[in-house]
Each structure stands twice: as C-alpha cells, then as structure tokens.
Design a protein around this motif. Structure first.
Motif, PDB file in Angstrom:
ATOM      1  N   ASP A 132      49.100  37.361  45.031  1.00 49.94           N
ATOM      2  CA  ASP A 132      47.437  37.067  44.889  1.00 49.94           C
ATOM      3  C   ASP A 132      46.398  38.250  44.580  1.00 49.94           C
ATOM      4  N   SER A 133      47.232  39.353  44.463  1.00 47.55           N
ATOM      5  CA  SER A 133      46.562  40.874  44.683  1.00 47.55           C
ATOM      6  C   SER A 133      45.440  40.738  43.183  1.00 47.55           C
ATOM      7  N   LYS A 134      44.339  41.102  43.234  1.00 47.73           N
ATOM      8  CA  LYS A 134      43.270  41.010  42.186  1.00 47.73           C
ATOM      9  C   LYS A 134      43.450  42.468  41.664  1.00 47.73           C
ATOM     10  N   VAL A 135      44.009  42.584  40.315  1.00 44.19           N
ATOM     11  CA  VAL A 135      43.945  43.686  39.570  1.00 44.19           C
ATOM     12  C   VAL A 135      43.683  43.335  38.154  1.00 44.19           C
ATOM     13  N   TYR A 136      43.677  44.631  37.237  1.00 45.81           N
ATOM     14  CA  TYR A 136      43.454  44.416  35.882  1.00 45.81           C
ATOM     15  C   TYR A 136      44.770  44.314  35.310  1.00 45.81           C
ATOM     16  N   ILE A 137      45.191  43.184  34.652  1.00 47.31           N
ATOM     17  CA  ILE A 137      46.524  43.055  34.025  1.00 47.31           C
ATOM     18  C   ILE A 137      46.486  44.176  32.873  1.00 47.31           C
ATOM     19  N   ALA A 138      47.305  44.734  32.575  1.00 49.28           N
ATOM     20  CA  ALA A 138      47.711  45.644  31.548  1.00 49.28           C
ATOM     21  C   ALA A 138      47.611  45.062  30.220  1.00 49.28           C
ATOM     22  N   ASP A 139      46.639  45.860  29.361  1.00 50.90           N
ATOM     23  CA  ASP A 139      46.085  45.410  27.933  1.00 50.90           C
ATOM     24  C   ASP A 139      45.285  43.939  27.870  1.00 50.90           C
ATOM     25  N   ARG A 140      44.723  43.581  29.045  1.00 51.03           N
ATOM     26  CA  ARG A 140      43.904  42.583  29.029  1.00 51.03           C
ATOM     27  C   ARG A 140      42.524  42.949  29.981  1.00 51.03           C
ATOM     28  N   ASN A 141      41.457  42.877  29.454  1.00 47.07           N
ATOM     29  CA  ASN A 141      40.181  43.108  29.901  1.00 47.07           C
ATOM     30  C   ASN A 141      39.685  42.349  31.244  1.00 47.07           C
ATOM     31  N   LYS A 142      40.156  41.247  31.553  1.00 47.82           N
ATOM     32  CA  LYS A 142      39.927  40.361  32.624  1.00 47.82           C
ATOM     33  C   LYS A 142      40.825  40.610  33.856  1.00 47.82           C
ATOM     34  N   PRO A 143      39.993  40.897  34.911  1.00 49.61           N
ATOM     35  CA  PRO A 143      40.864  40.822  36.082  1.00 49.61           C
ATOM     36  C   PRO A 143      41.530  39.410  36.677  1.00 49.61           C
ATOM     37  N   ASP A 144      42.497  39.518  37.199  1.00 48.16           N
ATOM     38  CA  ASP A 144      43.460  38.267  37.415  1.00 48.16           C
ATOM     39  C   ASP A 144      44.438  38.637  38.600  1.00 48.16           C
TER      40      ASP A 144
END
Length: 428
Positions: free
Chosen positions: A127-139
């Motif tokens: 459940d770690s909240k990070v920025y997924i590579a190549d995507r601007n929205k954190p998840d």
C-alpha cells in the motif's frame, strides 16, 4: 539528503536519487521471494547429492535446450551488488493470465553483496503511496504491476528508491498453493488464531494458534491474513517467519526427492528475466547461506486513510537509511555510548532471558528485561539504525542465546524494549 514533503501523512514518497555504484567487498520471503528462494535452494541441495547431480543436469539441459551439455554449479558472481525484485502476484483480476492486469501484492527487494558474500531483504509494503513510473498520479505501489507488468514495477522501484534492479521474478499465488501441496505441506507455528472469510475473493481462513502442517490453501491464508492491529505490516512479518519455516522444510529428505516434480509443475506460475542456468547459479549460492544471517527490513512509515483509500505513507528519511544500510551497505560509525538492549520473553523463557542478560552485560551492554504473556517468533529487532550490523553479528557469534536468530530492522518499534535493539524470546 531527501527533503521531507509537506504534510507527510498524505503525500506519496518522492523519487530518491540513485546513488553511484561503488566497488566494495564489504559484506552486509512475499510469496515470490519465499517460494522462489526455497525452490532454488531445494534445487541446489538436491543437485549437490552426488548420486542425483547428473539427473538434475540432464533436466536443466532439457529445459534450456543445451543438447546434453552439462551445467556446472559454479559461482561467477559480479564484483558489484546484484538486486533482484521478487513479486507475488494476486490472480484475482485475471486468472487466465496471472501476469497481466493483476497486482503484485508482495514486493521484496533482495540485495546480494559483491561476490555473493551475503543477502539482505527489504519488504516493500503493497500500500506504499508513490508515483508510478510514467504516470503523473500517485498510487499504491502494487498497482504498477497491474498497469504495466514486471517492466513498470521494476521501473517504479528504481525511480522511487534510487536503486538499480538487475533482475525480477514474479510468482502467482496459484503457484504458491501448487508448490506447498507438491512438497507435502508446511510445518509452521501459528502465533494466534486467524479467522476471516471473503466469499467474493474466495478466501477462507480458519487457523488456530499452535504448531500445524499447512496445505497450500491454508498457507496462502496464513500469508494473506491481515485483519489485526498491524494490518499489512503484520502480514509482511508473517512472510518472514514463513520463510524460516520453509528453509527448515527443504532440508528434509522427503522434500528433496520431490524436486523433479516441483520443476515440472512450477514453470507456468513463474515469470522472470533469468534463464534456468542463471537460476541454478543463484541456487548454488543460496545453498551455502545461513538463513539467520539474512538481514531483513520492512520499509518504515505510518498507515493513513484519505477518503476510503488506505495507504502506507513511507518515512523518507528512515526509508533512505534502510536503503543505504541494506542495499549500499553503508557502515555505521562506532557508537560513543554503551549499547542499550531490551529482552522480551515469555514465561517459559525466563531462564534463557536471564542468561542472555548476563552475557550482554559481560559485553558492556545496558540491559532491560520485560515479560510478555504472548510473543510471535524469536528474532533480533534493531531499532537504532546507527547500530552496525557487524556489531550484531559479532554478538551472535559469542552469545549462545542470540545464535540462529534472524536480524530484523525495526525502526518503527513494533517489538521495542530498549533504544538500540531488542532480543525477542518467544519460544518458537
């Protein structure tokens, strides 16, 4: 130095800078790490019996299409570290293709020291909240695999934590069940009653405290259970105990003779960029590793809920310290004060605890003892990251009560009885 984000409890972890590799000779499971490591260890142990080595070589030759060429189990490891990302994939979203559109609910970064001298393992909470590579929205970090498979998961880990991932291995949860059933079950101590039913997900957990031999589905339930105060962090800790139980299981002759059957069953449940030959090389290394010497850590942080979504908010400073210590193997400066050590023990372990206290004090430590009615598993929990791993290993070699106990880095302090580290004597 990382800049702590404003309102940390709601922000995703910002990407860390990747450190330059340094040439160093310094020495320092989850479903995917646990099962794959055990599988490789079993292959190696089986292969090194002189009467069956030729059979294993023939099997690997057949799998790799090497036309009967013999595979030698050598250790041509690089003078630099090797980092392998192990992922356990939940097939709930797409059972037809386990590695497409599904989440990696277990993520472990396994760091192998130069020349394979030692192994460290970092658990990354799903459940770690990070920025997924190549995507601007954190998840949540476990969504990276669902969005783009292993490649995107690897890229996200690299960009978030500033490390190079050399290889990956992904294992479906169906593979976990098949593996445990094939080896005839898993003997393990269950630290408390676990009951949970989810008809939609097809998950049914009915486990009672005590020593049990679990089948595949029961083992999956043990690893997936998180309906307690620790949630996903408690689940990660159970994966570590599961790993130790499996390592003990693979030493049994009844398991070794089943390895050819395991090799036939497992390939469709595993996805990796490693060849079978490369896997055999790691297997040979694993065979020589003392399980208790493997240092493990869960990335520190705090749980947080925004709306209906729950996240694990990583602490950027402590996360960087864990990365530095377990991946880059930074050496801590000697402490200027005496070690402050705690001992947590159950009533049945009081005599052992008193002997341990005496031995620690003989080594100059200040010791505090606490009695607990219930504890999980024996281990050494390190809270102060400035305590050198070499100090812990030195104490383990000289103090009998600390030998064969795994070192778990615990800066959050789930089992904390003193400032520097705590020895947990649970009797299991």
């Amino acid at each position: 130095m990382l800049e702590r984000p404003v309102k940390q409890q709601y922000k995703p972890l910002p990407p860390m800078r990747r450190r330059k590799r340094r040439q160093s000779s310094a020495g320092s499971f989850l479903r995917s790490f646990l099962i794959t490591l055990i599988l490789l260890s079993s292959i190696a142990a089986f292969a090194y019996h002189s009467d069956v080595k030729a059979s294993i070589n023939d099997l690997i030759a057949a799998l790799t299409g090497s036309n009967g060429t013999r595979t030698e189990f050598n250790l041509p490891f690089s003078p630099r570290r090797q980092n392998i990302l192990f992922m356990g994939v939940d097939v709930a979203s797409n059972a037809a293709d386990p590695f497409k559109g599904n989440r990696s609910d277990t993520m472990l970064l396994v760091s192998i020291a130069p020349y394979g001298k030692d192994i460290n393992v970092i658990s990354i909470p799903r459940d770690s909240k990070v920025y997924i590579a190549d995507r601007n929205k954190p998840d949540k970090i476990n969504h990276a695999f669902a969005f783009g498979g292993a490649d995107l998961a690897v890229k996200t880990v690299e960009e978030t934590f500033g490390v190079k991932v050399d290889h990956y291995i992904a294992l479906s949860n169906t593979g976990l069940i098949k593996f445990i059933d094939t080896i005839g079950g898993l003997p393990i101590y269950i630290e408390k009653d676990m009951h949970y039913h989810d008809n939609t997900a097809g998950l049914h957990i009915d486990l009672t405290q005590g020593q049990h031999v679990l089948n595949g589905e029961q083992t999956e339930g043990y690893l997936r259970f998180r309906k307690d105060a620790l949630g996903d962090i408690g689940r990660i800790r159970r994966q570590q105990w599961f790993f130790n139980a499996l390592m003990a299981r693979l030493k049994e002759p009844s398991v070794l003779v089943k390895i050819p059957e395991v090799l036939k069953v497992m390939p469709k449940y595993i996805q990796t960029d490693l060849s079978v030959y490369e896997l055999s090389q790691y297997a040979a290394m694993v065979k020589a590793i003392d399980v208790s010497s493997i240092q493990v850590a869960t990335l520190p942080g705090t749980p947080s809920t925004k709306g209906i979504i729950s996240y694990w908010i990583l602490d950027p400073d402590k996360t960087q310290e864990i990365i530095n210590k377990l991946v880059y193997r930074d050496k801590s400066a000697p402490l200027s004060e005496a070690l402050n050590v705690g001992i947590l023990y159950t009533p049945s372990k009081e005599a052992v605890a008193r002997d341990l206290k005496m031995h620690l004090e003989q080594n100059g430590a200040i010791v505090k003892m606490q009695n607990r009615n219930k504890l999980t598993h024996d281990h050494i929990a390190v809270h102060n990251l400035d305590v050198s791993g070499d100090v812990i290993e030195s104490l383990k070699k000289t103090i009998p009560e600390m030998q064969e106990k795994q070192t778990v880095y615990d800066p959050v302090g789930f089992n904390k009885a003193a400032k520097d580290f705590t020895v947990v004597l649970a009797g299991s």
